[in-house]
Design a protein around this motif. Structure first.
Motif, PDB file in Angstrom:
ATOM      1  N   UNK A 220       0.817  -1.228   0.000  1.00 54.37           N
ATOM      2  CA  UNK A 220       0.000   0.000   0.000  1.00 54.37           C
ATOM      3  C   UNK A 220       0.846   1.273   0.000  1.00 54.37           C
ATOM      4  N   UNK A 221       2.064   1.211   0.563  1.00 48.64           N
ATOM      5  CA  UNK A 221       2.943   2.383   0.526  1.00 48.64           C
ATOM      6  C   UNK A 221       3.357   2.681  -0.910  1.00 48.64           C
ATOM      7  N   UNK A 222       3.700   1.629  -1.659  1.00 50.37           N
ATOM      8  CA  UNK A 222       3.981   1.811  -3.081  1.00 50.37           C
ATOM      9  C   UNK A 222       2.750   2.366  -3.795  1.00 50.37           C
ATOM     10  N   UNK A 223       1.579   1.826  -3.430  1.00 54.49           N
ATOM     11  CA  UNK A 223       0.341   2.296  -4.057  1.00 54.49           C
ATOM     12  C   UNK A 223       0.068   3.761  -3.783  1.00 54.49           C
ATOM     13  N   UNK A 224       0.524   4.260  -2.634  1.00 53.77           N
ATOM     14  CA  UNK A 224       0.351   5.679  -2.309  1.00 53.77           C
ATOM     15  C   UNK A 224       1.469   6.528  -2.890  1.00 53.77           C
ATOM     16  N   UNK A 225       2.718   6.109  -2.655  1.00 53.39           N
ATOM     17  CA  UNK A 225       3.867   6.965  -2.945  1.00 53.39           C
ATOM     18  C   UNK A 225       4.257   7.021  -4.418  1.00 53.39           C
ATOM     19  N   UNK A 226       4.120   5.924  -5.138  1.00 53.64           N
ATOM     20  CA  UNK A 226       4.549   5.940  -6.546  1.00 53.64           C
ATOM     21  C   UNK A 226       3.658   6.864  -7.385  1.00 53.64           C
ATOM     22  N   UNK A 227       2.311   6.744  -7.321  1.00 56.44           N
ATOM     23  CA  UNK A 227       1.493   7.734  -8.053  1.00 56.44           C
ATOM     24  C   UNK A 227       1.731   9.158  -7.551  1.00 56.44           C
ATOM     25  N   UNK A 228       1.897   9.305  -6.231  1.00 55.24           N
ATOM     26  CA  UNK A 228       2.174  10.615  -5.636  1.00 55.24           C
ATOM     27  C   UNK A 228       3.438  11.232  -6.236  1.00 55.24           C
ATOM     28  N   UNK A 229       4.515  10.457  -6.278  1.00 59.06           N
ATOM     29  CA  UNK A 229       5.796  10.983  -6.764  1.00 59.06           C
ATOM     30  C   UNK A 229       5.772  11.209  -8.268  1.00 59.06           C
ATOM     31  N   UNK A 230       5.098  10.336  -8.999  1.00 63.77           N
ATOM     32  CA  UNK A 230       4.973  10.546 -10.446  1.00 63.77           C
ATOM     33  C   UNK A 230       4.271  11.868 -10.726  1.00 63.77           C
ATOM     34  N   UNK A 231       3.184  12.127  -9.998  1.00 68.74           N
ATOM     35  CA  UNK A 231       2.472  13.395 -10.163  1.00 68.74           C
ATOM     36  C   UNK A 231       3.341  14.561  -9.685  1.00 68.74           C
ATOM     37  N   UNK A 232       4.041  14.360  -8.584  1.00 71.08           N
ATOM     38  CA  UNK A 232       4.860  15.417  -7.986  1.00 71.08           C
ATOM     39  C   UNK A 232       5.930  15.914  -8.944  1.00 71.08           C
ATOM     40  N   UNK A 233       6.667  15.013  -9.564  1.00 74.42           N
ATOM     41  CA  UNK A 233       7.783  15.417 -10.417  1.00 74.42           C
ATOM     42  C   UNK A 233       7.318  15.841 -11.806  1.00 74.42           C
ATOM     43  N   UNK A 234       6.397  15.075 -12.397  1.00 78.10           N
ATOM     44  CA  UNK A 234       5.952  15.417 -13.748  1.00 78.10           C
ATOM     45  C   UNK A 234       5.179  16.733 -13.769  1.00 78.10           C
ATOM     46  N   UNK A 235       4.275  16.936 -12.797  1.00 77.54           N
ATOM     47  CA  UNK A 235       3.501  18.177 -12.775  1.00 77.54           C
ATOM     48  C   UNK A 235       4.380  19.365 -12.397  1.00 77.54           C
ATOM     49  N   UNK A 236       5.372  19.132 -11.533  1.00 76.08           N
ATOM     50  CA  UNK A 236       6.300  20.212 -11.194  1.00 76.08           C
ATOM     51  C   UNK A 236       7.076  20.666 -12.428  1.00 76.08           C
ATOM     52  N   UNK A 237       7.658  19.716 -13.139  1.00 70.27           N
ATOM     53  CA  UNK A 237       8.441  20.056 -14.342  1.00 70.27           C
ATOM     54  C   UNK A 237       7.569  20.792 -15.357  1.00 70.27           C
ATOM     55  N   UNK A 238       6.348  20.303 -15.546  1.00 73.78           N
ATOM     56  CA  UNK A 238       5.444  20.925 -16.512  1.00 73.78           C
ATOM     57  C   UNK A 238       5.025  22.322 -16.067  1.00 73.78           C
ATOM     58  N   UNK A 239       4.699  22.471 -14.766  1.00 76.47           N
ATOM     59  CA  UNK A 239       4.261  23.770 -14.249  1.00 76.47           C
ATOM     60  C   UNK A 239       5.375  24.806 -14.335  1.00 76.47           C
TER      61      UNK A 239
END
Length: 386
Positions: free
Chosen positions: A248-267
């Motif tokens: 469940x930690x992977x289920x929480x953190x991996x989507x979280x981090x994918x959104x965190x880095x990709x949306x940051x770079x794009x923003x």
């Protein structure tokens, strides 16, 4: 008949700079004779408190910048020039990640404590202030920071692997697809690189996250120290007990981090695209302000995407029975709370994660600047004209 009302000139002389009417003077300011009715500003120092405050703040800011530059120069002289994508570069990024995640997650421990307890029992507190008041009365001020130690160590480890790993995998996958394809599919590269980094980082975080959640969701806390918590869990459930929340930690953190880095770079790319000039035209302060803004926006998106998994992690760490399979525990908890229960504590988490993520990117990029490296992200590449 003589006019009984004062003229505009009389009003101007009487009230000086306080008149709301526009003042027109044909003679230079140096030749003007001040009115005897003007107040003597030296007798009223309170009038200049605002200006004095601004001046002192500017002086402190300049002094802080000067000290930062001095310390940065000394550090760069000692370390030497850091080449991009060299072992020194990845080491600097790892240190930046340790500081960014360890410090910020520890700082928001009071918010995290209330969030975790409300996720486990939504009826426990009505709001944050009521929760902190009850905790302080029952456990003292230290009780508000319950779980700070495993939080600090866990997220320091995770932050180092996450940020350092992201920079490594971004370069690795970028070289794999080639420069031209990287610019075409850079978002895919960002997502893949961040997922790879987080997969490894969570292995270091998981044992300490298990201790943190149990500390925060048991009243009184089941252990007083991080080592005490690890000993208690391993004594009852073995070493595997520290990793029963990994999936469940992977289920929480991996989507979280994918959104965190990709949306940051794009923003960040979009912000520099809207601003006049290029990224290099802006100073360090402005660039870190962009990093904070991009990070805050990314944090809000992260919180929404990962919140259901975050609730499940808290529930599994707090309520999973010894020997109970992951799938069975997940089904049991979902039946208890339903779909609506997966969103308990979302507003608190949006505020917490938005602030936390913005500060993380700002700290991370400040470390990069300190070591003489460019900040993360930038304007889109200039298209070559045929």
């Amino acid at each position: 008949m003589q006019n009984m009302f004062p003229t505009l000139t009389t009003l101007t002389h009487a009230f000086g700079g306080c008149s709301p009417f526009a003042q027109h003077h044909s003679e230079p300011q140096s030749q003007r004779i001040p009115s005897k009715w003007l107040a003597r500003h030296e007798l009223y120092p309170a009038w200049s408190i605002g200006d004095d405050g601004k001046n002192k703040a500017a002086q402190l800011s300049d002094a802080a910048v000067a000290e930062f530059e001095k310390a940065s120069s000394k550090a760069q002289e000692k370390v030497g020039k850091i080449e991009m994508y060299s072992p020194k570069f990845y080491a600097a990024c790892t240190i930046g990640g340790v500081l960014a995640c360890g410090l910020t997650h520890t700082a928001v421990t009071p918010l995290d404590l209330v969030k975790c307890r409300r996720q486990v029992d939504s009826k426990l507190y009505k709001g944050n202030f009521e929760a902190w008041g009850k905790i302080a009365r029952a456990e003292g001020f230290r009780g508000i920071y319950t779980g700070w130690s495993p939080t600090f160590w866990g997220y320091s480890i995770q932050g180092g692997f996450k940020y350092g790993g992201y920079e490594f995998f971004k370069k690795f996958y970028g070289d794999l697809v080639g420069e031209e394809n990287f610019h075409k599919y850079k978002t895919v590269v960002y997502l893949t690189a961040s997922a790879s980094a987080e997969l490894i980082a969570d292995v270091g975080l998981c044992p300490l996250e298990a201790v943190k959640v149990r500390m925060q969701t048991t009243i009184p806390p089941f252990a007083k120290t991080t080592l005490g918590g690890i000993s208690t869990i391993t004594g009852k459930e073995g070493f595997a007990g520290l990793y029963k929340g990994l999936y469940p930690l992977w289920g929480r953190q991996i989507p979280y981090t994918m959104m965190k880095f990709a949306s940051f770079e794009t923003t960040v790319e979009m912000i520099y695209g809207y601003l006049p000039g290029s990224k290099s035209d802006y100073g360090k302060g402005a660039q870190t302000a962009v990093s904070f803004t991009g990070g805050y926006i990314a944090g809000i998106l992260c919180a929404i995407v990962s919140h259901p998994a975050d609730v499940m992690v808290s529930k599994l760490n707090a309520n999973r029975q010894p020997g109970e399979a992951f799938g069975a525990a997940t089904s049991r908890i979902y039946k208890d709370i339903g779909f609506a229960g997966l969103w308990n504590g979302l507003p608190v988490r949006i505020f917490m994660i938005g602030t936390l993520t913005g500060l993380q990117w700002m700290i991370y990029d400040y470390v990069k600047i300190f070591m003489g490296l460019p900040t993360t992200g930038g304007a889109p590449p200039v298209e070559k004209k045929n």
